[in-house]
Motif scaffolding. Structure first.
Motif, short mmCIF file in Angstrom:
data_model
loop_
_atom_site.label_atom_id
_atom_site.label_comp_id
_atom_site.label_asym_id
_atom_site.label_seq_id
_atom_site.Cartn_x
_atom_site.Cartn_y
_atom_site.Cartn_z
N GLN A 245 0.71 -1.25 -0.03
CA GLN A 245 0.06 -0.07 0.10
C GLN A 245 0.93 1.10 0.04
O GLN A 245 0.73 2.23 -0.44
N ALA A 336 -2.46 3.91 5.65
CA ALA A 336 -3.98 4.14 5.14
C ALA A 336 -4.07 5.87 4.59
O ALA A 336 -4.65 6.17 3.68
N GLU A 337 -3.59 6.57 5.73
CA GLU A 337 -3.72 7.92 5.84
C GLU A 337 -3.04 8.52 4.66
O GLU A 337 -3.80 9.07 3.56
N LYS A 339 -2.51 6.56 1.90
CA LYS A 339 -3.16 6.11 0.58
C LYS A 339 -4.77 6.96 0.39
O LYS A 339 -4.68 7.33 -0.90
N VAL A 340 -5.00 7.40 1.29
CA VAL A 340 -6.18 8.44 0.92
C VAL A 340 -5.82 9.70 0.40
O VAL A 340 -6.46 9.82 -0.55
N VAL A 384 -10.91 3.31 -1.92
CA VAL A 384 -10.23 4.12 -0.87
C VAL A 384 -10.86 4.48 0.36
O VAL A 384 -10.70 5.01 1.54
N TYR A 386 -12.42 2.56 2.24
CA TYR A 386 -12.45 1.52 3.43
C TYR A 386 -11.16 1.83 3.98
O TYR A 386 -10.87 1.68 5.41
N LYS A 387 -9.95 2.74 3.14
CA LYS A 387 -8.93 3.32 4.09
C LYS A 387 -9.39 4.42 4.98
O LYS A 387 -8.81 4.52 6.09
N LYS A 388 -10.26 5.24 4.49
CA LYS A 388 -10.82 6.10 5.44
C LYS A 388 -11.41 5.48 6.70
O LYS A 388 -11.22 6.25 7.50
N GLU A 390 -10.55 2.59 8.01
CA GLU A 390 -9.41 2.20 8.96
C GLU A 390 -9.07 3.48 9.75
O GLU A 390 -8.79 3.23 10.92
N TYR A 406 -5.20 -6.62 2.02
CA TYR A 406 -5.59 -5.22 1.75
C TYR A 406 -5.49 -4.47 2.89
O TYR A 406 -5.35 -3.19 2.74
N THR A 407 -5.30 -5.26 4.06
CA THR A 407 -5.24 -4.27 5.19
C THR A 407 -3.77 -4.59 5.91
O THR A 407 -3.29 -5.53 6.00
#
Length: 407
Positions: A245, A336-337, A339-340, A384, A386-388, A390, A406-407
């Motif tokens: 990621q 993840a931040e 990625k968003v 994305v 779902y990243k938010k 997370e 994915y996580t």
């Protein structure tokens, strides 16, 4: 020492110094310049990137992460992420191909028993291997059936990035029957293995040269020597997914930087100005300066976050077996931040750059659209939103998402 402890050990330590970063950034820029020279023609031809793979091989980039004692460059992940970012400014497809190669190849360090790793590292260097993959987790159709001390592999796997041009393909599949029933094994097959069929069906809006077609497996023999190890939930082994990621974030950042650079050149070359502006040229128009300033500032913010997380990845990998689930989870949320914001900025820049380059830049001869097509295509890899979630769940409740690819 238990099998799980053995599997969790990695060969990387320390962080990249300035000399390492400077050396490989220069190599990556040289490769990017060569890719940029005919990127439009290659993108439109939509052929397997055989020549591009050879360019990566001859540049030395394929073995950047291989420990020096086994014939590699002994580089760090921070350096690898930077090379992906630089290549993405010129050719998103080849940047993705390299990013996936790095983590496919790095499975040696994340999954293989330390006693077996030297053998695998030497093989990849001596063979000049480009690593493709066949692990798409939302397409779990592969089955390993025990047979004669090994296995038989059957099934179909879509979105197998690099498979069409890779020397080897790393595959994850569940065992059905026998003493290892239910285990998911990671193993490596040469692309020419009997029963392995490359379907060559990748024909999408963007990322056209990633060789990401489907692969069909029909009674493919899988020998014990092909198996890297079991895919476990050990924190260090599962750090592989946040790493992938993070590679995505750097890729999207590079696309944004490439679109900005070409957009700037196009704007500076525009003659005259909008008749209401009072400026002599479009580049002197405050409206256009404002748009570029906004996009450049947002991209710079993403770059600062990416660079921070890139360097941290080496520190987290160096924890090896000592990495805890909590440490791994907190870092995954930080990625993840990125990625968003990298997704949103990448798509926004590639779209809004047209606001300053004008109608003439929509010509197919300019090819500015490839940035949007590439980032739009790949940013759909996993939603994305779902990243938010997370990020929000962790910020509110300290909750981590279930482990997955994915996580």
């Amino acid at each position: 020492m238990s099998t799980t402890d053995t599997l969790s050990r990695t060969p990387w330590s320390g962080t990249a110094d300035g000399a390492e970063l400077d050396r490989w950034k220069a190599v990556a820029r040289g490769v990017a310049d060569r890719l940029a020279a005919d990127v439009l023609e290659r993108d439109r031809a939509n052929r397997n990137p055989v020549a591009e793979a050879q360019l990566l091989r001859s540049s030395g980039l394929l073995d950047l992460l291989v420990p020096a004692e086994f014939g590699g460059a002994g580089g760090h992940f921070e350096t690898a992420f930077e090379t992906v970012r630089i290549l993405a400014t010129a050719d998103g497809s080849i940047a993705q191909l390299l990013a996936y190669h790095y983590f496919n190849q790095a499975c040696i360090g994340f999954y293989a028993d330390p006693a077996d790793q030297p053998h695998w590292w030497r093989r990849t260097v001596e063979g000049g291997w480009l690593w493709g993959d066949s692990v798409n987790p939302v397409d779990p159709t592969l089955v390993l059936t025990p047979e004669d001390g090994g296995y038989r592999l059957n099934g179909l796997k879509r979105f197998s990035t690099g498979s069409g041009v890779g020397d080897v393909i790393i595959i994850n599949a569940a065992v059905e029957g026998g003493e290892n029933h239910g285990k998911v094994l990671a193993f490596v097959l040469e692309a020419t293995r009997e029963g392995l069929e490359l379907l060559g069906d990748w024909d999408h809006l963007g990322q056209r040269l990633t060789a990401s077609g489907s692969v069909r497996y029909t009674d493919v023999p899988v020998r014990p020597a092909d198996i890297l190890g079991e895919v476990t939930e050990e924190p260090i082994a599962t750090l592989l997914t946040p790493g992938v990621q993070l590679g995505f974030g750097n890729f999207y950042l590079g696309v944004a930087e490439g679109a900005l650079a070409q957009g700037r050149d196009l704007l500076l070359a525009r003659q005259n100005a909008w008749f209401l502006s009072g400026a002599e040229t479009y580049a002197q128009d405050k409206v256009f300066q404002r748009v570029l300033g906004e996009l450049k500032a947002r991209t710079a913010a993403v770059a600062a976050l990416a660079e921070k997380l890139n360097r941290r990845f080496d520190a987290e990998v160096a924890r090896s077996s000592a990495l805890t689930a909590g440490q791994r989870g907190e870092y995954a949320v930080a990625i993840a931040e990125l990625k968003v914001v990298a997704t949103e900025v990448g798509v926004e820049v590639a779209n809004r750059i047209y606001e300053v380059t004008g109608a003439s830049s929509t010509s197919n001869a300019v090819g500015l659209d490839r940035y949007w097509r590439n980032v739009r295509t790949h940013s759909l890899h996993d939603p994305v939103d779902y990243k938010k979630i997370e990020v929000g769940a962790y910020f509110l409740h300290g909750e981590l998402q279930p482990l997955s690819l994915y996580t």
